[in-house]
Design a protein around this motif. Structure first.
Motif, PDB file in Angstrom:
ATOM      1  N   LEU A   9       0.822  -1.211   0.000  1.00 45.13           N
ATOM      2  CA  LEU A   9       0.000   0.000   0.000  1.00 45.13           C
ATOM      3  C   LEU A   9       0.851   1.253   0.000  1.00 45.13           C
ATOM      4  CD1 LEU A   9      -2.826  -1.016   2.476  1.00 45.13           C
ATOM      5  CD2 LEU A   9      -3.110  -0.463   0.073  1.00 45.13           C
ATOM      6  N   GLU A  10       1.932   1.209   0.764  1.00 44.93           N
ATOM      7  CA  GLU A  10       2.787   2.383   0.857  1.00 44.93           C
ATOM      8  C   GLU A  10       3.521   2.636  -0.452  1.00 44.93           C
ATOM      9  OE1 GLU A  10       5.261   1.836   4.221  1.00 44.93           O
ATOM     10  OE2 GLU A  10       3.597   1.894   5.648  1.00 44.93           O
ATOM     11  N   ASN A  11       3.942   1.557  -1.135  1.00 42.61           N
ATOM     12  CA  ASN A  11       4.649   1.728  -2.397  1.00 42.61           C
ATOM     13  C   ASN A  11       3.723   2.242  -3.486  1.00 42.61           C
ATOM     14  OD1 ASN A  11       7.059   0.808  -1.347  1.00 42.61           O
ATOM     15  ND2 ASN A  11       6.667  -1.339  -1.887  1.00 42.61           N
ATOM     16  N   GLN A  12       2.430   1.892  -3.355  1.00 47.22           N
ATOM     17  CA  GLN A  12       1.468   2.341  -4.353  1.00 47.22           C
ATOM     18  C   GLN A  12       0.945   3.747  -4.050  1.00 47.22           C
ATOM     19  OE1 GLN A  12      -1.526  -0.670  -4.260  1.00 47.22           O
ATOM     20  NE2 GLN A  12      -0.366  -2.108  -5.543  1.00 47.22           N
ATOM     21  N   THR A  13       1.300   4.276  -2.875  1.00 47.24           N
ATOM     22  CA  THR A  13       0.771   5.564  -2.443  1.00 47.24           C
ATOM     23  C   THR A  13       1.447   6.716  -3.175  1.00 47.24           C
ATOM     24  OG1 THR A  13       0.273   4.714  -0.278  1.00 47.24           O
ATOM     25  CG2 THR A  13       0.442   7.090  -0.472  1.00 47.24           C
ATOM     26  N   GLU A  14       0.638   7.628  -3.670  1.00 46.86           N
ATOM     27  CA  GLU A  14       1.161   8.844  -4.269  1.00 46.86           C
ATOM     28  C   GLU A  14       1.015   9.963  -3.255  1.00 46.86           C
ATOM     29  OE1 GLU A  14      -0.954   9.542  -7.824  1.00 46.86           O
ATOM     30  OE2 GLU A  14      -0.281   7.708  -8.828  1.00 46.86           O
ATOM     31  N   GLU A  15       1.825  10.981  -3.392  1.00 47.04           N
ATOM     32  CA  GLU A  15       1.785  12.091  -2.455  1.00 47.04           C
ATOM     33  C   GLU A  15       1.326  13.361  -3.141  1.00 47.04           C
ATOM     34  OE1 GLU A  15       5.370  12.569  -0.355  1.00 47.04           O
ATOM     35  OE2 GLU A  15       5.322  10.591   0.572  1.00 47.04           O
ATOM     36  N   GLN A  16       0.678  14.209  -2.383  1.00 44.48           N
ATOM     37  CA  GLN A  16       0.309  15.525  -2.851  1.00 44.48           C
ATOM     38  C   GLN A  16       1.561  16.383  -2.972  1.00 44.48           C
ATOM     39  OE1 GLN A  16      -2.574  16.764   0.126  1.00 44.48           O
ATOM     40  NE2 GLN A  16      -4.000  17.136  -1.532  1.00 44.48           N
ATOM     41  N   PRO A  17       1.482  17.495  -3.660  1.00 39.17           N
ATOM     42  CA  PRO A  17       2.629  18.399  -3.706  1.00 39.17           C
ATOM     43  C   PRO A  17       3.068  18.865  -2.330  1.00 39.17           C
ATOM     44  CG  PRO A  17       1.037  18.960  -5.407  1.00 39.17           C
ATOM     45  CD  PRO A  17       0.408  17.895  -4.560  1.00 39.17           C
ATOM     46  N   ASN A  18       2.150  18.942  -1.370  1.00 38.13           N
ATOM     47  CA  ASN A  18       2.539  19.405  -0.032  1.00 38.13           C
ATOM     48  C   ASN A  18       3.123  18.294   0.820  1.00 38.13           C
ATOM     49  OD1 ASN A  18       0.325  17.877   0.590  1.00 38.13           O
ATOM     50  ND2 ASN A  18      -0.914  19.573   1.389  1.00 38.13           N
ATOM     51  N   GLY A  19       3.267  17.095   0.265  1.00 38.23           N
ATOM     52  CA  GLY A  19       3.942  16.013   0.986  1.00 38.23           C
ATOM     53  C   GLY A  19       3.035  15.131   1.815  1.00 38.23           C
ATOM     54  N   ILE A  20       1.718  15.343   1.786  1.00 35.32           N
ATOM     55  CA  ILE A  20       0.788  14.528   2.572  1.00 35.32           C
ATOM     56  C   ILE A  20       0.445  13.273   1.767  1.00 35.32           C
ATOM     57  CG2 ILE A  20      -1.460  14.422   3.686  1.00 35.32           C
ATOM     58  CD1 ILE A  20      -1.338  17.431   4.019  1.00 35.32           C
ATOM     59  N   PRO A  21       0.694  12.087   2.296  1.00 34.61           N
ATOM     60  CA  PRO A  21       0.428  10.850   1.549  1.00 34.61           C
ATOM     61  C   PRO A  21      -1.052  10.680   1.220  1.00 34.61           C
ATOM     62  CG  PRO A  21       1.829  10.430   3.451  1.00 34.61           C
ATOM     63  CD  PRO A  21       1.317  11.820   3.599  1.00 34.61           C
ATOM     64  N   LEU A  22      -1.299   9.959   0.142  1.00 34.81           N
ATOM     65  CA  LEU A  22      -2.672   9.697  -0.280  1.00 34.81           C
ATOM     66  C   LEU A  22      -3.439   8.929   0.788  1.00 34.81           C
ATOM     67  CD1 LEU A  22      -4.840   9.755  -2.512  1.00 34.81           C
ATOM     68  CD2 LEU A  22      -3.839   7.632  -3.404  1.00 34.81           C
ATOM     69  N   VAL A  23      -2.758   7.965   1.428  1.00 31.45           N
ATOM     70  CA  VAL A  23      -3.410   7.179   2.487  1.00 31.45           C
ATOM     71  C   VAL A  23      -3.916   8.082   3.603  1.00 31.45           C
ATOM     72  CG1 VAL A  23      -3.023   5.455   4.285  1.00 31.45           C
ATOM     73  CG2 VAL A  23      -2.097   5.075   2.004  1.00 31.45           C
ATOM     74  N   SER A  24      -3.110   9.065   3.992  1.00 30.58           N
ATOM     75  CA  SER A  24      -3.503   9.976   5.071  1.00 30.58           C
ATOM     76  C   SER A  24      -4.670  10.849   4.660  1.00 30.58           C
ATOM     77  CB  SER A  24      -2.314  10.852   5.479  1.00 30.58           C
ATOM     78  OG  SER A  24      -1.263  10.062   5.972  1.00 30.58           O
ATOM     79  N   ARG A  25      -4.669  11.285   3.392  1.00 35.15           N
ATOM     80  CA  ARG A  25      -5.785  12.112   2.911  1.00 35.15           C
ATOM     81  C   ARG A  25      -7.074  11.310   2.871  1.00 35.15           C
ATOM     82  NH1 ARG A  25      -5.177  13.601  -2.379  1.00 35.15           N
ATOM     83  NH2 ARG A  25      -3.339  12.342  -2.748  1.00 35.15           N
ATOM     84  N   ILE A  26      -6.970  10.070   2.383  1.00 38.82           N
ATOM     85  CA  ILE A  26      -8.159   9.216   2.316  1.00 38.82           C
ATOM     86  C   ILE A  26      -8.663   8.889   3.719  1.00 38.82           C
ATOM     87  CG2 ILE A  26      -8.977   6.913   1.668  1.00 38.82           C
ATOM     88  CD1 ILE A  26      -7.127   7.040  -0.745  1.00 38.82           C
ATOM     89  N   SER A  27      -7.725   8.577   4.626  1.00 37.55           N
ATOM     90  CA  SER A  27      -8.104   8.251   6.005  1.00 37.55           C
ATOM     91  C   SER A  27      -8.860   9.401   6.651  1.00 37.55           C
ATOM     92  CB  SER A  27      -6.857   7.909   6.816  1.00 37.55           C
ATOM     93  OG  SER A  27      -7.180   7.721   8.177  1.00 37.55           O
ATOM     94  N   SER A  28      -8.372  10.622   6.477  1.00 39.00           N
ATOM     95  CA  SER A  28      -9.028  11.788   7.075  1.00 39.00           C
ATOM     96  C   SER A  28     -10.434  11.978   6.516  1.00 39.00           C
ATOM     97  CB  SER A  28      -8.178  13.039   6.819  1.00 39.00           C
ATOM     98  OG  SER A  28      -8.800  14.187   7.354  1.00 39.00           O
ATOM     99  N   LYS A  29     -10.564  11.882   5.191  1.00 42.83           N
ATOM    100  CA  LYS A  29     -11.876  12.072   4.571  1.00 42.83           C
ATOM    101  C   LYS A  29     -12.839  10.955   4.961  1.00 42.83           C
ATOM    102  CE  LYS A  29     -10.166  14.702   0.604  1.00 42.83           C
ATOM    103  NZ  LYS A  29      -9.971  14.733  -0.870  1.00 42.83           N
ATOM    104  N   LEU A  30     -12.311   9.726   5.067  1.00 38.36           N
ATOM    105  CA  LEU A  30     -13.159   8.595   5.454  1.00 38.36           C
ATOM    106  C   LEU A  30     -13.681   8.770   6.871  1.00 38.36           C
ATOM    107  CD1 LEU A  30     -14.348   5.822   4.841  1.00 38.36           C
ATOM    108  CD2 LEU A  30     -12.192   4.797   5.597  1.00 38.36           C
ATOM    109  N   HIS A  31     -12.821   9.239   7.784  1.00 37.51           N
ATOM    110  CA  HIS A  31     -13.265   9.487   9.159  1.00 37.51           C
ATOM    111  C   HIS A  31     -14.415  10.488   9.197  1.00 37.51           C
ATOM    112  CE1 HIS A  31      -9.440   7.656  10.712  1.00 37.51           C
ATOM    113  NE2 HIS A  31     -10.245   7.344  11.699  1.00 37.51           N
TER     114      HIS A  31
END
Length: 487
Positions: A9-31
């Protein structure tokens, strides 16, 4: 399997320009999405009272939705906070994954009716929290803290499993509803099982003598600490509430009352001698869990849930702001209590008035049953708040009087409103509020509790080197979780 899944999952994760991983963005929105859905479901349930059950495996009621909303609120705040706070942290993606897994495990736990998902989710809660404690794999102490805490959580899960399976075997019931409505238990099995359930609850809430895992968990990132102290350690209150009828039937509430009271006093003492902010907060959490267990022991499981929710708000805020506190403070001597006669009168007066207002608003007017202890705790709380106001030198006498009056009226009213609202939402739960007549044991222990409280407030521990050292030793974390590795 876990390493492969996370690394993939981590290797497949892309990051935003500001450095926040996709997993973290998805996790926040899902919560936040789940929180919104939970609030809407709670409103719908209160209006239409549907029957949400699935094959006797899952059951959603007002209590379920209340806990979902509470846990998701804290998880959403922590997820949004950590999204930026942990930017650049090597294991931010792992943190986000474990956070959402922990949240889902709590939601599964309170929705479970069949014992299988109930036990699996209890184990999952401990497993994912241990992973959050040791999320920084490059830090040796963090790895030790993860292993140390996981031993406690696995032990608690095994003890709980044995206790529940004994009940199921004895009654041939394998759902919570079935266990709660039957009384076909042998007396010995019932007592053994409820004691095991109590042990499982005390392990997770870090009640003495199982408190060291929480003191050793300071290696976790601040957002993980906030999630742990606002959600995970409160899990024992949920467990005890779910099994309230059996605890009452087995006449084991007195165990909760005593161990909760002892923990509350000892942890408050230990908090006073800590110099580390996170250790102070850890001792404070242990003390608050002691109060929560004590309320269960009094037969007021609804009060315990109210305490759980309020403690979550309070402790999440304190942990998320702890870094700012460190930056803006410097070492100083602990303040000593100095109170004049007029100040003492004000503290006593507002404490008594607060107790009467709470009794009136919640209907706890009986002075001959266990509800008197709830009223007493409210009186102590109001008295403490009043003392903090009247000792403030920048206030005039009129300002102190007005501030104290406004504080206790607004504070008690809000608490009573929350207490009554939670009681309504938990109305489908059996025996959530069962006050019982006072007995000699409760009266004696209540007096001891009050004496211990005032000894603590007067700072007697500072005058006794033996007591000071004893408390200091009791509050030490596991040795391998602090300065154990040279690198």
């Amino acid at each position: 399997m876990e390493s492969y899944t996370l690394s993939t999952l981590e290797n497949q994760t892309e990051e935003q320009p500001n450095g926040i991983p996709l997993v973290s963005r998805i996790s926040s929105k899902l919560h936040w999405f789940l929180l919104t859905a939970s609030i809407l479901a709670l409103i719908f349930y209160q209006v239409f009272a549907p029957n949400w059950e699935y094959l006797d495996i899952f059951r959603i009621n007002g209590f379920t939705l209340l806990i979902w909303t509470t846990v998701l609120f804290f998880s959403s705040i922590v997820s949004s906070y950590s999204k930026n706070y942990l930017t650049g942290f090597q294991y931010q993606k792992r943190f986000s994954l474990f956070s959402i897994c922990f949240t889902l495990s709590v939601m599964l736990f309170v929705a479970s009716n069949h014992i299988l998902p109930l036990l699996i989710s209890w184990f999952a809660m401990g497993y994912f929290m241990a992973k959050l404690i040791g999320v920084n794999k490059t830090w040796g102490e963090a790895r030790q803290a993860e292993t140390f805490s996981l031993r406690y959580f696995i032990s608690g899960a095994l003890v709980l499993t044995i206790g529940i399976l004994l009940l199921c075997y004895d009654s041939d019931q394998f759902t919570l509803q079935g266990l709660m409505i039957t009384d076909e238990f042998s007396n010995s099995i019932l007592i053994i099982s409820t004691v095991l359930i109590i042990i499982a609850a005390t392990i997770q809430s870090a009640i003495f003598p199982f408190h060291r895992w929480l003191l050793s968990a300071m290696t976790s990132p601040t957002p993980a600490s906030a999630l742990m102290h606002a959600g995970f350690v409160n899990g024992s209150g949920l467990l005890l509430t779910l099994f309230a009828p059996l605890l009452i039937l087995s006449n084991t509430l007195w165990i909760l009352f005593i161990i909760g009271g002892i923990t509350a006093i000892l942890a408050q003492f230990q908090k006073l001698i800590q110099v580390n902010v996170k250790h102070k907060l850890a001792c404070s959490t242990i003390a608050q869990m002691g109060f929560m267990i004590m309320q269960c022991g009094l037969g007021f499981f609804n009060a315990a849930i109210a305490h759980l929710i309020l403690h979550g708000f309070y402790k999440a805020y304190l942990f998320l702001s702890s870094g700012e506190q460190v930056m803006q403070s410097s070492p100083q001597e602990s303040p000593r209590i100095k109170i004049t006669f007029l100040q003492a009168v004000a503290v006593l007066l507002f404490g008594v008035l607060g107790a009467f207002l709470f009794s009136y608003l919640t209907g706890k007017t009986n002075t001959t049953d266990s509800s008197i202890f709830l009223t007493l705790i409210v009186a102590i709380t109001v008295g403490q708040a009043t003392y903090n106001i009247v000792k403030e030198k920048s206030f005039s006498y009129i300002e102190k009087l007005v501030a104290s009056a406004v504080l206790f009226i607004v504070g008690i009213s809000v608490y009573a409103l929350l207490f009554n609202g939670i009681t309504i939402l938990m109305s489908e739960m059996p025996m959530i509020q069962v006050p019982h007549s006072l007995d000699t044991l409760q009266i004696v222990f209540g007096v001891i509790f009050l004496i211990g409280f005032f000894i603590m407030k007067l700072g007697v521990h500072r005058k006794s080197p033996w007591l000071y050292v004893k408390l200091l030793n009791l509050s030490q974390p596991y040795k391998k979780t602090i300065h154990y590795y040279k690198k």
